[in-house]
Design a protein around this motif. Structure first.
Motif, PDB file in Angstrom:
ATOM      1  N   ALA A 123       0.834  -1.203   0.000  1.00  0.00           N
ATOM      2  CA  ALA A 123       0.000   0.000   0.000  1.00  0.00           C
ATOM      3  C   ALA A 123       0.870   1.255   0.000  1.00  0.00           C
ATOM      4  O   ALA A 123       0.606   2.218  -0.737  1.00  0.00           O
ATOM      5  CB  ALA A 123      -0.933  -0.003   1.206  1.00  0.00           C
ATOM      6  N   ALA A 124       1.933   1.261   0.816  1.00  0.00           N
ATOM      7  CA  ALA A 124       2.827   2.420   0.875  1.00  0.00           C
ATOM      8  C   ALA A 124       3.590   2.589  -0.433  1.00  0.00           C
ATOM      9  O   ALA A 124       3.822   3.713  -0.891  1.00  0.00           O
ATOM     10  CB  ALA A 124       3.794   2.263   2.042  1.00  0.00           C
ATOM     11  N   SER A 125       3.973   1.469  -1.045  1.00  0.00           N
ATOM     12  CA  SER A 125       4.690   1.536  -2.317  1.00  0.00           C
ATOM     13  C   SER A 125       3.816   2.155  -3.401  1.00  0.00           C
ATOM     14  O   SER A 125       4.257   3.030  -4.160  1.00  0.00           O
ATOM     15  CB  SER A 125       5.134   0.125  -2.731  1.00  0.00           C
ATOM     16  OG  SER A 125       5.716   0.128  -4.012  1.00  0.00           O
ATOM     17  N   HIS A 164       9.894   1.026   6.087  1.00  0.00           N
ATOM     18  CA  HIS A 164       9.833   2.485   6.177  1.00  0.00           C
ATOM     19  C   HIS A 164      11.026   3.102   5.461  1.00  0.00           C
ATOM     20  O   HIS A 164      10.891   4.043   4.671  1.00  0.00           O
ATOM     21  CB  HIS A 164       9.814   2.892   7.660  1.00  0.00           C
ATOM     22  CG  HIS A 164       9.623   4.361   7.897  1.00  0.00           C
ATOM     23  ND1 HIS A 164      10.623   5.281   7.716  1.00  0.00           N
ATOM     24  CD2 HIS A 164       8.535   5.062   8.314  1.00  0.00           C
ATOM     25  CE1 HIS A 164      10.177   6.493   8.014  1.00  0.00           C
ATOM     26  NE2 HIS A 164       8.910   6.384   8.370  1.00  0.00           N
ATOM     27  N   GLY A 165      12.222   2.555   5.708  1.00  0.00           N
ATOM     28  CA  GLY A 165      13.421   3.081   5.057  1.00  0.00           C
ATOM     29  C   GLY A 165      13.403   2.879   3.557  1.00  0.00           C
ATOM     30  O   GLY A 165      13.816   3.760   2.792  1.00  0.00           O
ATOM     31  N   ALA A 166      12.908   1.704   3.115  1.00  0.00           N
ATOM     32  CA  ALA A 166      12.875   1.409   1.684  1.00  0.00           C
ATOM     33  C   ALA A 166      11.888   2.313   0.948  1.00  0.00           C
ATOM     34  O   ALA A 166      12.140   2.739  -0.180  1.00  0.00           O
ATOM     35  CB  ALA A 166      12.504  -0.053   1.459  1.00  0.00           C
ATOM     36  N   ILE A 167      10.748   2.633   1.583  1.00  0.00           N
ATOM     37  CA  ILE A 167       9.723   3.443   0.927  1.00  0.00           C
ATOM     38  C   ILE A 167      10.100   4.928   0.945  1.00  0.00           C
ATOM     39  O   ILE A 167       9.935   5.638  -0.052  1.00  0.00           O
ATOM     40  CB  ILE A 167       8.354   3.243   1.599  1.00  0.00           C
ATOM     41  CG1 ILE A 167       7.893   1.786   1.479  1.00  0.00           C
ATOM     42  CG2 ILE A 167       7.311   4.194   1.015  1.00  0.00           C
ATOM     43  CD1 ILE A 167       7.661   1.307   0.063  1.00  0.00           C
ATOM     44  N   THR A 168      10.602   5.410   2.079  1.00  0.00           N
ATOM     45  CA  THR A 168      10.864   6.845   2.235  1.00  0.00           C
ATOM     46  C   THR A 168      12.299   7.236   1.913  1.00  0.00           C
ATOM     47  O   THR A 168      12.576   8.419   1.693  1.00  0.00           O
ATOM     48  CB  THR A 168      10.568   7.288   3.680  1.00  0.00           C
ATOM     49  OG1 THR A 168      11.492   6.638   4.577  1.00  0.00           O
ATOM     50  CG2 THR A 168       9.138   6.919   4.071  1.00  0.00           C
ATOM     51  N   GLY A 169      13.215   6.258   1.925  1.00  0.00           N
ATOM     52  CA  GLY A 169      14.622   6.577   1.732  1.00  0.00           C
ATOM     53  C   GLY A 169      15.300   7.086   2.987  1.00  0.00           C
ATOM     54  O   GLY A 169      16.484   7.450   2.963  1.00  0.00           O
ATOM     55  N   ARG A 170      14.558   7.088   4.111  1.00  0.00           N
ATOM     56  CA  ARG A 170      15.126   7.557   5.379  1.00  0.00           C
ATOM     57  C   ARG A 170      15.447   6.352   6.261  1.00  0.00           C
ATOM     58  O   ARG A 170      14.540   5.641   6.696  1.00  0.00           O
ATOM     59  CB  ARG A 170      14.147   8.489   6.105  1.00  0.00           C
ATOM     60  CG  ARG A 170      13.783   9.719   5.288  1.00  0.00           C
ATOM     61  CD  ARG A 170      13.077  10.765   6.150  1.00  0.00           C
ATOM     62  NE  ARG A 170      11.829  10.291   6.719  1.00  0.00           N
ATOM     63  CZ  ARG A 170      10.655  10.392   6.129  1.00  0.00           C
ATOM     64  NH1 ARG A 170      10.556  10.935   4.925  1.00  0.00           N
ATOM     65  NH2 ARG A 170       9.554   9.963   6.727  1.00  0.00           N
ATOM     66  N   ARG A 264       9.704 -11.304  -1.934  1.00  0.00           N
ATOM     67  CA  ARG A 264       9.559 -10.197  -0.983  1.00  0.00           C
ATOM     68  C   ARG A 264      10.877  -9.406  -0.920  1.00  0.00           C
ATOM     69  O   ARG A 264      11.592  -9.391   0.075  1.00  0.00           O
ATOM     70  CB  ARG A 264       9.151 -10.703   0.390  1.00  0.00           C
ATOM     71  CG  ARG A 264       7.809 -11.427   0.445  1.00  0.00           C
ATOM     72  CD  ARG A 264       6.657 -10.671  -0.203  1.00  0.00           C
ATOM     73  NE  ARG A 264       5.381 -11.211   0.226  1.00  0.00           N
ATOM     74  CZ  ARG A 264       4.696 -12.137  -0.443  1.00  0.00           C
ATOM     75  NH1 ARG A 264       5.167 -12.608  -1.590  1.00  0.00           N
ATOM     76  NH2 ARG A 264       3.542 -12.583   0.015  1.00  0.00           N
ATOM     77  N   SER A 265      11.150  -8.754  -2.031  1.00  0.00           N
ATOM     78  CA  SER A 265      12.337  -7.914  -2.170  1.00  0.00           C
ATOM     79  C   SER A 265      11.877  -6.509  -2.519  1.00  0.00           C
ATOM     80  O   SER A 265      11.013  -6.330  -3.392  1.00  0.00           O
ATOM     81  CB  SER A 265      13.255  -8.467  -3.270  1.00  0.00           C
ATOM     82  OG  SER A 265      14.235  -7.518  -3.634  1.00  0.00           O
ATOM     83  N   TYR A 266      12.439  -5.499  -1.848  1.00  0.00           N
ATOM     84  CA  TYR A 266      12.019  -4.128  -2.118  1.00  0.00           C
ATOM     85  C   TYR A 266      12.310  -3.740  -3.565  1.00  0.00           C
ATOM     86  O   TYR A 266      11.577  -2.947  -4.159  1.00  0.00           O
ATOM     87  CB  TYR A 266      12.703  -3.168  -1.151  1.00  0.00           C
ATOM     88  CG  TYR A 266      12.322  -3.418   0.285  1.00  0.00           C
ATOM     89  CD1 TYR A 266      10.997  -3.295   0.706  1.00  0.00           C
ATOM     90  CD2 TYR A 266      13.279  -3.795   1.232  1.00  0.00           C
ATOM     91  CE1 TYR A 266      10.630  -3.544   2.016  1.00  0.00           C
ATOM     92  CE2 TYR A 266      12.924  -4.045   2.546  1.00  0.00           C
ATOM     93  CZ  TYR A 266      11.601  -3.918   2.933  1.00  0.00           C
ATOM     94  OH  TYR A 266      11.251  -4.178   4.227  1.00  0.00           O
ATOM     95  N   SER A 267      13.349  -4.317  -4.138  1.00  0.00           N
ATOM     96  CA  SER A 267      13.688  -4.010  -5.525  1.00  0.00           C
ATOM     97  C   SER A 267      12.638  -4.542  -6.499  1.00  0.00           C
ATOM     98  O   SER A 267      12.591  -4.129  -7.663  1.00  0.00           O
ATOM     99  CB  SER A 267      15.057  -4.601  -5.877  1.00  0.00           C
ATOM    100  OG  SER A 267      15.031  -6.019  -5.775  1.00  0.00           O
TER     101      SER A 267
END
Length: 295
Positions: A123-125, A164-170, A264-267
């Protein structure tokens, strides 16, 4: 915004033993108790051990909350919004699914699955790519007589620190990967605050795969998965059980049920978004097709 998003007045008390036995419980993967369900008179008591008690009125229209002295306002709000509100809505005859949902323009796409399966991250992606999210965890569906409407919930998403870090970059170097953080909707994470026609119910499937794949799900296979991912607070009232079962059957037989297998990889998230938009976006056919991307 729904009145359900308004947290009841906070009161604090120590959790004391309850003389009756719970009629149901939810448990974590390790077997420890997440919550116990009690019937006290005509009301329902939901106990989250060492965290909070919530009393739900018989019609599901009123909720009272008592936090333990150690429970923060954020934890109490999370339990109320993501667990209690969906259960109370089920007392009012609504179909509420353990699902996240996004707005794809022509309709809402729901992602269903157990905790930790990736619903909130998806959902965040999608939201970070401009597709507003309707809800993070509890999706209420309203039957209009011809279609289901996906009803928006609170405008925040709760993510593990690594997601959170993967979606926002923070990045959060001091946080454990599975520590939860709440993201509030903004221009970079839009929230859809209007009900949208339901376009697809996507069950999150296998993660031990090398391809992103969406397959249609037959009604006989969709029904038990929908039942397993539905919020329902009852000790067996026949009328409520019948209405709940009719909702589940109608949704299963709608032709909107699919499974989504993906690593289930952020990439891999951009590929997932591309495939979902290809199949369910504007002008796409939602017939019984199978889509696959090599990863």
């Amino acid at each position: 915004m729904s009145r359900d998003t308004e947290l009841p007045a906070r009161a604090t008390r120590i959790q004391r033993p309850i003389p009756s036995e719970p009629f149901h419980s939810w448990r974590h993967v390790d077997g420890s108790a997440l919550s116990y369900f009690y019937k006290l008179g005509s009301s329902y008591l939901l106990r989250f051990p060492e965290l909070a008690d919530f009393e739900v009125s018989p019609a599901g229209k009123c909720v009272r909350a008592w936090a333990t002295p150690r429970t923060s306002a954020e934890v109490l709000r999370h339990l109320y919004l993501n667990q209690v509100v969906p259960l109370a809505a089920s007392r009012r005859g609504a179909l509420v699914l353990h699902a996240s949902a996004i707005n794809l323009g022509d309709g809402a796409i729901a992602f269903l699955g157990a905790s930790g399966s990736g619903k909130s991250t998806l959902a965040a992606s999608f939201a970070s790519a401009g597709y507003g999210f309707l809800t993070d965890d509890g999706l209420r569906l309203e039957w209009t007589g011809s279609e289901y409407l996906a009803v928006p919930s609170h405008s925040s998403i709760r993510l593990c620190a690594d997601s959170h870090g993967a979606i926002t970059g923070r990045k959060h170097p001091r946080a454990a990967p599975k520590d939860k953080r709440r993201l509030t909707a903004d221009v970079n994470l839009p929230h859809c605050d209007a009900a949208r026609p339901l376009a697809a119910l996507i069950m999150l499937g296998r993660r031990d795969v090398t391809e992103v794949e969406i397959q249609p799900l037959a009604a006989r296979d969709a029904l038990p998965q929908l039942a397993a991912n539905a919020f329902f607070l009852s000790t067996g009232e026949p009328a409520l059980l019948q209405a709940h079962f009719e909702h589940l059957c109608r949704a299963a037989e709608s032709g909107m049920a699919y499974t989504l297998d993906y690593p289930r990889s952020y990439s891999c998230l951009p590929e997932v978004r591309q495939l979902v938009v290809k199949q369910f976006g504007h002008g796409a056919s939602t017939g019984a097709k199978q889509y696959r991307h090599e990863h």
